[in-house]
Structure formats: C-alpha cells, structure tokens
Scaffold this active site. Structure first.
Site, PDB file in Angstrom:
ATOM      1  CD  GLU A 100      -2.600   8.949 -10.718  1.00 12.09           C
ATOM      2  OE1 GLU A 100      -3.457   8.825 -10.100  1.00 12.09           O
ATOM      3  OE2 GLU A 100      -2.602   8.904 -11.955  1.00 12.09           O
ATOM      4  CG  ASP A 124      -1.280  14.695   2.734  1.00 10.90           C
ATOM      5  OD1 ASP A 124      -1.234  13.370   2.864  1.00 10.90           O
ATOM      6  OD2 ASP A 124      -0.428  15.086   1.941  1.00 10.90           O
ATOM      7  CD  GLU A 168     -11.339   7.209  -6.788  1.00 13.97           C
ATOM      8  OE1 GLU A 168     -11.558   6.720  -7.921  1.00 13.97           O
ATOM      9  OE2 GLU A 168     -12.353   7.822  -6.603  1.00 13.97           O
TER      10      GLU A 168
END
Lengths: 587, 587
Positions: free
Chosen positions: A460, A435, A451
């Site tokens: 998101e 992560d 992106e």
C-alpha cells in the site's frame, strides 16, 4: 446419504461413492444404484460402455443403460462415469491407439449427453503418455461443464512402461515411479485445464507424509479407497492404519470425496455391527451392501472430526478466493472500511498506544514534563483512531502533546473535524487536509505515527509515503512503526493458478492478491512471522515478490524503493518433485 | 417496512421512500430517519450538503451529518442522496458552472464514502445540458457501485431555457418539452452507462398513455410522487385518479420504487383513518407522520394488485435475461434437453399427430388402405417423439406406414435403438444415423416430418436442413411443417442493450437472444402470431433481422436462404420520440 453434516462446513467432501466393478449390462444399472443409495452411498463410479466393445463402422455404442432408465437428475447427481480401462493411447499397436481415441471420444460424448458431472480417465499404462494427454486436451476444449478425473495410484509404483527390455537395461530400474510427476506432465500438456482433476487410488502402502501433502495443492476430487487398504480389528471389522486415517481427514478437509472400491474382504454379520452401540450414525442404515462395513467406518472417521471453529466457519467462503488488496493511496477508503479497521482494539490500544507512550517517556524525562511539549504527527490519520491512541498515551504518561493529523481523504477529514469538536480536542489537534508527501509542515515532529502497512508491508506504498513525510521528522525523531519485514514461502496452489489464468492476461499474474489460503501445499519451511504484529493475513503472490525489510526514517543516501533479491529455499525432505505456483507472503 | 410482500415477487418495487425537503442540519438526520422508518417508510431521499455551501479553498464540506451518526448499513440501506439543487452546469455565469462541477464531485465523493446505493441528480435547468452530461459522465467513470438517478418531470413542461428572449422569439414557443428527449440526449452523452438511471417527478397532470409506456423500457428507478398529485376523497383522505393508479401499478410491476414528496395537503386525524377498517395493512403502522396518509394509500394500491400467476413467478428470474438460443445442428443436445421438449404433449399429440394423420388420409384413399404403404421420413428424429406420433397417426387412420428415422446425434441414436426394441417397432422403423443433408436415401418419401424450428423459425437452420433433405421427398410429397413465418416488432429495451454492451464487442450485438421480455416498451403494434404454433417464445434481436416466410418443399430455382428486406413500422400515436434498441421476433 452424506457421511454427515459438520456445522457450517459446506464442502462437498461429505459425499461418498462406490466403484461398480462389473459392467452393469442388461439395464441393471437402476437396481445397482438403488441398492447402493439405500445402503448409504451417494453416487456410483460406473462403467458406461461394455468393455468388450471395439469401434466398428455402423455399430451402436453398447452402453450400460439407455438414458431413459434414470432421470436426468439421477444421472447427474448419482453417476460418475468410468471410462473404458482397456484404452491405451501410447501403445505400439496402431489399431489399438486409433480404437482408444475413437472410443474415448464416444464415451465422453455419451457422458455429456447424460450431463454427468465427471468421468474418470483410466490410469495411464505408461509413464510416457503424450498421446493420451493430447487426446484428453482435445476433448477438454469441447467440454462445457463436465470434469475429467485422471485416475492415478497414490503410492509410488514400479515403472509402468511394459517395454521390458528397456526397463531391464535401465539404470533407474530400482527407482519407483512418482505418480505426481505423471500428473504434472499430463496437466502441463493439457495447459492447466481447470476441468482436468485427479482421482487417487489408495491401497495398503502410503508414501512419505511430505510427499502426500503435495496433493493438497492439487485438484484432487476423489480418493478411491481400495478394500485391501483396510486392516481388520479384533472383532473382525475393517479399520485403517493411523497414517491412512490422517490422510483421509486431510482429504475431508480439502473437499476430496471418498469412493470405496474392490471386493469385500470382511464378511460381517449385519446384525451385530461394530458400531451398533452408536445409534447416531448407524440409524436408518441397513447393513445389506457388501461394502457397508467400509462405508460405516469412513462415516465414523468423518463424524469423529472436530467441528470447524466459528471463525473458520465464518471465513469458509473466502477460502482460496482472490481478493485484490486495498489501494488506499489511489482510492479513498469508504466509511465502512474505516469502521472495520477501527474495531481492532489490540492494534490501537495495546500496540500503538503503548508504542507512543514509550516514545514519549523516552523523549521527555519526568522532570521536564511540565516544560516540554512534544510534537506528534499522525500521517494518514483516517477518521482519527491513531489521534485518539496518541492523546491517550500522552494522558497516561502525563506528557504534553501537540498533534498534527494529516489526512489526504477529504471525506475522512470531514469526520475528523466532527470528532475533534465532539471530543473537545481543538486546542491539541490541528487537522491538515493534505497528502503527506506534499504538505509544507510549519515545524518539525518528535514522533511520526502511521499505519500504512498493507498485507505485504509495502504493497500500500507505506515506504514511499513515509519517505515523503520524513522531511518533517526531527533528525533524532522516532517513527512508529520503525521497521517491518516481509516473509515468503513457496507453495503449490493449482486452484489459484487457474483462477488467475482464467483472465487470460499477464496483468492478473502480476497482481498481488490477498487470499485465505486453504487448498495449497507448502513446499519449504515458513519463516516466522514477526511477533509484534498480531494481525497476519496470508497472501499469495506471483514469482516476482521477495523478502525485504523497510526502516523509518530511511537515512540511506539516494534511498530508492526499488528492490530485488534472490532467495534459496530448501525443499522439505522426502517431498519428491513439485510445482511452485506462487509464494505465500506475510509481514 | 415494505409496502407488502406479493407471493414470489422479488422485485425491489415494494420499497417506498420520502423526500426530505429541508436540510437536516445539526446532526438531526438520525431523528428524521427514525421517525420515517417507524411511520412505515423504507428510506429517505435526503440532501447531503448544506444548500448554502459554495466551494471555498480550505473549507470543510458542510455535510448534513457526520458518517458516524448512522451505521454503515443504515447509510446504505436507508439513505438515497439528494445532490444540491442549485447546481447549474450550463449557466452563462462561469463561476456558477465551476462551483457546480466542484460541488457535485465533492458530494458524490461523500456519498461514495458513505456507500450509498444511489444519489439523485437535480432536474436539468435547461433543455440543452451538454456540460451537465459531460460532468456526470466523468463522474460515472469513477463510480463502482453507486447509481445516479437523473430527476426529470414526467409531464411535458414549458421549455426550460431561461433565455427568455430566445424563447419568445422561437417558433416552437408553444411546443412543450418532452422530458424523454432530455433523458435520451443525456444518456447518449453518457454512453448508455448502466449506472445512470431515472427518477420521475409525478404531479397532477399526466401525458398520453402511449407516451408514458415508453418509460417501461427505460431504467426508471423511482417515481417521486408529489402530494399535489393526489385528489381528496369524500372523507377528506388523499387518493389518486384512475390514470395515476394505472401508472403506479405499471411502475410497481417494473421494479420502480415510490418516493413521496411535498408538504402534506391532507390533515387527517390519526385515529379514524380511511383505511382503519382494513386491519391487514394498517396494523402496526402508527399514523403519526404528516405523509402517512399518502403512504397508506400507496400501500393499499400495492396490496390490491393481483398476485403473480404461478407460471409467472416461476419465470421471474428469467425476465430480461439474455439466453443464447440452442444450436442443435452444431452442438448435440443433451438428454435433459430432449426430456424437456418431449413433455410438450400439445405439440406432439395435438399438432404433429393430427397433421400426419391428415397427410396420410390425403395420400391414401380408404379403398387403398390395404394395398398402399406410405413412406414417412422423420428428419431429426431425436429420441423418437415424432416417430411415435407418426406411428400413432397411422394406427388411428388405419394406414400402413414405413418410417425412416434420420438423426445425426449418435447419442440420441442409442436411445432410438432401445426405444424401437422396447416398443417392438423393428419391422416398421429404420434408424439412420446420419446428417439428413448427406444421407443417401434408398427410396423417396411421401411425407417428410421435422421439428427444426428455433425460436425465430430459421435460427436453428431449419430452412437449410430441409432444403438438404427435400431431395428424397417425392415431387408430390408433403412436408410437415409446410411453411412458417417470423414476425417482428420494434422495442425500447435499455436493460438488454446495456447487458449486451457490457461484452464490449460487436459479436454479442450480432447475436440473436431468447429473452423473456419484461422491462421493455413496444413502439408499434405487433403482428399476430400464427395460431397453429401454440408455443411462442418472445425474442429480442439486433436491427438486422426481419420478417420472412419459409415454405417446404422449396421449389424455387436457385433457392437461396440469404434474405434481406426493409419494413416500415407506424409508431403508436401520441408516443413522442423514442429509441429503438432492438426487435421482438417470434414465429
């Protein structure tokens, strides 16, 4: 016989009906229906009960026809019930109020017995119709499938209260009643019931365009077109004004069926019809019905419409359908989702590759090309499209590149490894299975490529992820993208409101959905979508979401991603009152 | 290529797969798949991860193939994942347990990434597998669409615990393990998850028929047929024993797919196949795959099955589908419901008309025909079929009849009035628009006719209604029907159990449903259905419903319709253990 079949258009707007004006007594309904069907109409709007009837104990309801005279499928496919027009729930006369309530309930019960798809409620006699709405709301609680369409005049009209003294003394005497307000009051009293819809009476005059367009966000099921709304062309045939034509095309596009009503004003000889030269749409239709010239004209308007573009046909099933946005931080995306996104050549080659190339040229002057290696980190590398775009930008600009591909989805990391091996990129690309928010980078990056934008920019969690990753960007490093802004616009969207309401909880009202909006009305001018983002998904949001700009790297001290703002929207002129169900948001 | 297409049979049982025994390393999966598809198989049961893999920090999962080697639709249509067989969650070795858990989760995540429809969980290594079930249950909570099929041997086997001492010293050493019990314990620990299913390994020996049939009520998705289960016919080709054939036919009828597994034991020349004379089902299949002779035989068994009768094809979409019974006392029936029921000629003409005729002859001797008028009341007259049957019985027997038609649905009363008028029955029939329980009858009846039976006899409140109506039956009057009895049978029906469980409330478990039962196992002999009722709907009920007889008129003092009873069912012999999900009830 439907108006026509536009390729791919599965809307029910292509059906047309006619209103039966006189009570079809003595079991003559089958004859009336047969004549109408053979003249090209698809259904009748027909009275169900003798208008002379008033409830009396022990009386049998004087229905227009026994249930046996039509088959169950004829009743449900070809008859829309017209409920008694004399009923008046808000009259001074108590007996009239009580008779109205009893009769309406008996009629709706009979219509349910026949499994009709819909019944039309008569136009309210007064602008204050609380008791009418109460009775209808009570009836709606017991209905399973049938819809009730409240009939309303489309044009603004004189105040409907027949309390003349009050009207005369009223300051607002010269103001016209707005039937949208009547509808709004009525449906609020019926708690936005999804079975309560609208049937609009259209006569010769029309209100302003903006005011008309409000109805596209409302559950309008039928446009009842009066014969007196028609003009007469040079050859004596009925036609409509340009504004009426435009309105009807809008209705066709929003699944509103047309019902022709009134006595014929045009006595046209059946032999030489105005459209007889066009064999395509008069073929098989015998002009025998007095309303046939009107139907033929409507049919001509329908068939004249442009067919839906292929892309639109493909997406028709997604119209006004609530989709939950992806949550790629919480859920690992599946292979087929990556596959779909990776097909976007414009995004990767034209946008990202160009942006990386510009950043490389910016950071490394031509004379330093052989001595400088740029460190680029793709954060959220997925299955590698940004890695590929970055390497191609390096090749295109002749810059040396060292890439770190950081990805938290272990399944995408598997694919990344085989991609690197297959392409022979081992010396240039380091894969980091982590992560980005907790990776401990061995060096700092010149360029950070990501992106992570959702449909709304931030939904998101792009800001949160990039804030966590900017620690390993050099102070003068470049983030691609460097900023993004969300835009909103208030809309009326009763269908979506009802779909969310059906869940009966607050959580669904607080969810941001991705929707291909169609049956909505926009209430204020939209703000322009930023041109550098070629993909723009139209979205629908609850009241709490607003417009923000995010910039990366984010150098604000104590940067927080909690945001709140108030915006003021100017209503379109002439629109009248309207109800904001939600916001359309895009980046 | 599916086994075949039986007319109207939409079950997925017509697909067949093969098990890949060796790990398809080095990206050779596409070749294996192509060879199998071109040989007529529809899908592969294939390992996803190298069996030599054990979790190590930082290692990339050694998958059989990158997600890019097959298209998303190939992965989801043609691959069922076989999860690593070495995993053992209930071993003494802690490292093995931890490795097992980590590997299983990684493999299932990879399978989800590929959007596979299902993965097969390896056969439990021990009969006590609590930790295995715990891990699987945890995984099931996060799965959205994928199913997990627990692989189990169909035949009873030696106890699986490899704790040899324990086994040796165990009194039950000679008892065989029943894999159904293992399945039942496992699924109970997974709280009846609807995504947990079964894949049964079938070898050469089979347990008793009754024990086999238990599986028809369980979510068996695949029968893994071992090549060593096949016999060899006189020409050297594989075939199955009669018992195996019968089992497979049962599986085909219950949507169970066949997967062929094991090395070929039959080396058959591809030119002169045993079935080459039958062009219908070898056409286009090249016998090139070593398992093709087995597939051809299975295909032959499938195609040999009788096509479904037309009635069964019509009803296939109703199989195992929960329908709420009608509640005609609470809800007024609709016209189309009456229409459907009125089509039952057998019921009205052959049963009711005959019964009324017998009652009339019984009450009025031939010499009293001209002087006696019989009073008959139809209670719940609907739209009049029993009125018609009664009048026809009177005409047939030459008896004079006075009919009261009592009906509480005002919509049906409207139809009754037009029927009486149309038929000219005004002098003989009086229509009473009232609930029979509160009607104040002007005289007493000789005969009381009703058709209030629901699917279970009493579930539409026939006893309660008739108890209310018997006040106006003469003391020696006749009720038609005079009595009815409900019957029950215990069944296994995991699909229905899960459908009810999905509602997450007790109310649905307490509801009696009407179901066309199919994927069930009957656990005890059914009691015969009473022959005088030609229509018999199979029903499914929660545990609380039992067998009762109702008699009319009910002359018991303080008659109550509260009933309670206990029944004892004898299990079918040899069936083994089983789980009673509910009861099948009929009249």
């Amino acid at each position: 016989m439907p108006l026509g079949q536009r390729a791919g258009d599965k809307s029910d707007s292509r059906f047309s009906g006619m209103e039966v004006l006189d009570f079809p007594a003595g079991e003559c309904l089958p004859a009336v229906l047969n004549q109408s069907l053979s003249s090209g109409f698809d259904f009748l709007l027909s009275p169900l009960v003798d208008p002379a009837y008033r409830p009396t104990p022990g009386a049998v309801l004087p229905v227009s026809a026994s249930d046996l005279v039509l088959s169950p499928s004829q009743w449900s496919s070809h008859i829309v019930g017209k409920l008694s027009e004399w009923i008046d729930f808000d009259a001074e006369d108590e007996q009239l109020r009580l008779d109205s309530e009893l009769t309406l309930k008996q009629e709706v019960a009979w219509a349910s017995h026949l499994s009709l798809q819909a019944c039309v409620l008569p136009v309210p006699k007064r602008s204050s119709c609380g008791n009418y709405a109460r009775v209808v709301n009570q009836i709606l609680q017991g209905l399973t499938n049938m819809q009730l369409w409240l009939r309303l005049p489309l044009e603004k009209s004189e105040p409907m209260d027949d309390d003349h003294d009050k009207v005369k003394n009223n300051d607002h005497m010269n103001e016209m009643e707005d039937s949208w307000e009547l509808w709004n009051a009525f449906r609020l009293l019926c708690d936005h019931s999804s079975q309560l819809c609208v049937a609009l009476d259209i006569s010769s005059t029309l209100p302003s365009i903006n005011s008309l367009e409000r109805w596209f966000g409302e559950p309008v099921r039928a446009a009842i077109l009066q014969t007196n709304a028609f003009l007469t062309n040079a050859r004596g045939y009925p036609c409509l004004s340009k504004r009426h034509q435009k309105l009807l095309t809008g209705f066709f596009n929003h699944s509103v069926q047309v019902i022709i009503s009134g006595r014929s004003k045009h006595d046209v000889s059946p032999v030489e019809g105005v459209l007889s030269g066009d064999e395509n749409h008069t073929e098989g239709i015998l002009i025998q019905h007095s309303l046939s010239p009107y139907l033929n004209y409507i049919s001509y308007l329908y068939q004249r419409m442009d067919p839906l573009p292929e892309q639109e046909r493909f997406e028709i099933n997604y119209r006004d359908f609530l989709q939950s946005p992806l949550q790629p931080l919480m859920d690992n995306l599946e292979a087929q989702t990556y596959e779909t996104f990776e097909k976007d050549i414009v995004k990767y080659t034209q946008q990202y590759q160009r942006a990386v190339a510009k950043a490389l040229v910016d950071r490394v002057p031509d004379d330093a090309v052989s001595t400088t290696k740029t460190v680029l980190m793709v954060v959220g590398a997925g299955r590698g499209p940004l890695v590929r775009a970055s390497l191609q930008a390096a090749e295109e600009t002749g810059r040396k590149l060292k890439v770190y591909a950081v990805e938290k989805n272990p399944n995408a990391v598997i694919t990344l490894h085989s991609l690197i091996k297959l392409e022979g990129w081992e010396s240039m690309v380091t894969i980091i299975s982590s992560d980005m928010r907790c990776w401990d980078a061995p060096e700092k990056a010149d360029i950070l490529v990501s992106e992570l934008l959702g449909s709304f920019g931030d939904n998101e969690l792009s800001p949160e992820c990039l804030d966590g990753a900017q620690r390993f960007l050099k102070p003068d490093g470049i983030s691609i993208p460097s900023s993004y802004t969300s835009f909103i616009q208030p809309i009326t969207a009763s269908k979506l409101h009802n779909d969310i309401k059906a869940h009966k909880d607050i959580a669904h009202f607080e969810t941001s959905y991705v929707v291909k909006l169609h049956r909505i009305a926009t209430l204020s001018p939209p703000q322009p979508v930023r041109p550098e983002f070629q993909f723009c998904v139209l979205d629908w949001l609850p009241l709490s979401d607003l417009v923000f700009t995010f910039t990366h790297p984010n150098c604000t001290a104590n940067a927080s991603n909690q945001r709140y703002t108030k915006l003021k929207f100017d209503m379109l002129p002439d629109i009248g009152s309207c109800l904001v169900h939600g916001k359309q948001l895009c980046i």
